[in-house]
Design an enzyme around this catalytic site. Structure first.
Site, short mmCIF file in Angstrom:
data_model
loop_
_atom_site.label_atom_id
_atom_site.label_comp_id
_atom_site.label_asym_id
_atom_site.label_seq_id
_atom_site.Cartn_x
_atom_site.Cartn_y
_atom_site.Cartn_z
N ASN A 124 0.88 -1.26 -0.17
CA ASN A 124 0.09 0.03 -0.09
C ASN A 124 0.80 1.18 0.14
O ASN A 124 2.11 1.19 0.73
CB ASN A 124 -0.94 -0.08 1.38
N HIS A 152 1.04 5.13 1.62
CA HIS A 152 0.18 5.90 2.48
C HIS A 152 0.91 7.36 2.48
O HIS A 152 2.16 7.35 2.68
CB HIS A 152 0.50 5.43 3.92
N SER A 190 4.84 6.82 2.51
CA SER A 190 5.63 5.44 2.66
C SER A 190 4.75 4.38 1.68
O SER A 190 3.79 4.51 1.74
CB SER A 190 5.50 5.20 3.97
N ASP A 227 -2.02 0.44 8.53
CA ASP A 227 -1.05 1.16 8.09
C ASP A 227 0.36 0.90 9.01
O ASP A 227 1.17 1.73 9.11
CB ASP A 227 -1.24 2.73 8.29
C1 GRF Z 1 -2.93 8.82 -2.32
O1 GRF Z 1 -2.55 9.96 -1.42
C2 GRF Z 1 -2.73 7.54 -1.47
O2 GRF Z 1 -1.23 7.79 -0.95
C3 GRF Z 1 -3.71 7.32 -0.46
O3 GRF Z 1 -5.01 7.59 -1.34
C4 GRF Z 1 -4.39 8.57 -2.04
C5 GRF Z 1 -5.01 8.03 -3.56
O4 GRF Z 1 -4.80 8.94 -4.42
N1 GRF Z 1 -3.48 5.97 -0.04
P1 GRF Z 1 -4.97 8.47 -6.04
O5 GRF Z 1 -6.18 7.49 -6.21
O6 GRF Z 1 -3.77 7.40 -6.33
O7 GRF Z 1 -4.83 9.45 -7.10
#
Ligand code: GRF
Length: 214
Positions: free
Chosen positions: A109, A111, A138, A147
């Site tokens: 993932n 984050h 991260s 997370d």
């Molecule tokens: C990103 O900020 C990611 O870190 C978080 O959700 C957001 C998704 O943005 N988990 P996108 O859909 O990739 O534009």
């Protein structure tokens, strides 16, 4: 070159999926994106995936009675696509233990904070409230704790005077788009791997591989 078969799970905009898709256009990049899966039928990222010529699939959460059944449907779709590793990229639903256990070590993932700081939502507003000088993002393996899985790589972003949550989010997002393909490549190249006990082994990764300073 044998490529790692990767599925990307989204719920919305899909800009990180787009950055992975752009990276995967390079014949030297060790990943093939075999599926973009959304739990939301109207996720913007689905159009973007199609523009990249990627296979898409919606596993609509509203069509299932429980989260567990929904995630069994997701697992089936991922298996049908032959996915070996799953990248969550703005997938906005907490996963049940059964799904996480099924994909343990093969589920990562991104984050938008420097973990372990600012777990959860609204990370940019909370970082500004707390007055941190360095923020970032991260990539981590997903475990049963939100997370909190082992960190693969991070990018640091300086907080600028006058930043608000939107300006900071925009710079962190640029960093995300650089970090995620780099982190995924480390795993595909076997430089970082899940050890099986909730940690990573990074014997072959250098500091430049795992840490980006912008
Ligand atoms: C990103 O900020 C990611 O870190 C978080 O959700 C957001 C998704 O943005 N988990 P996108 O859909 O990739 O534009």
């Amino acid at each position: 070159m044998k490529k790692l078969k990767v599925a990307v799970m989204i719920s919305g905009r899909g800009s990180n999926m787009g950055s992975l898709a752009r990276a995967a256009m390079d014949p030297e990049y060790p990943v093939e994106i075999v599926l973009v899966l959304s739990n939301k039928p109207h996720a913007e990222g689905l159009d973007l995936a199609q523009q990249h010529g990627l296979p898409i699939r919606v596993v609509d959460q509203s069509a299932f009675d429980s989260r567990g059944e929904h995630e069994l449907g997701i697992t089936q779709a991922l298996q049908e696509a032959g996915a070996e590793l799953i990248c969550m990229a703005g997938y906005m639903r907490i996963l049940e233990d059964a799904f996480v256990n099924e994909w343990r070590g093969r589920l990562i993932n991104i984050h938008p904070s420097l973990l372990p700081s600012f777990i959860g939502l609204e990370t940019h507003a909370r970082a500004l409230e707390r007055g941190v000088r360095i923020h970032g993002c991260s990539v981590h393996f997903v475990t049963n704790e939100l997370d909190a899985g082992p960190i693969v790589a991070q990018a640091a972003v300086a907080v600028e005077p006058g930043d608000d949550k939107n300006s900071l989010a925009a710079r962190v997002l640029e960093a995300e788009h650089e970090l995620y393909p780099q982190a995924l490549k480390l795993i595909a190249d076997g430089k970082i791997r899940w050890t099986g006990d909730d940690s990573v082994s990074d014997n072959n990764a250098t500091a430049d591989d795992v840490a980006i300073f912008r």
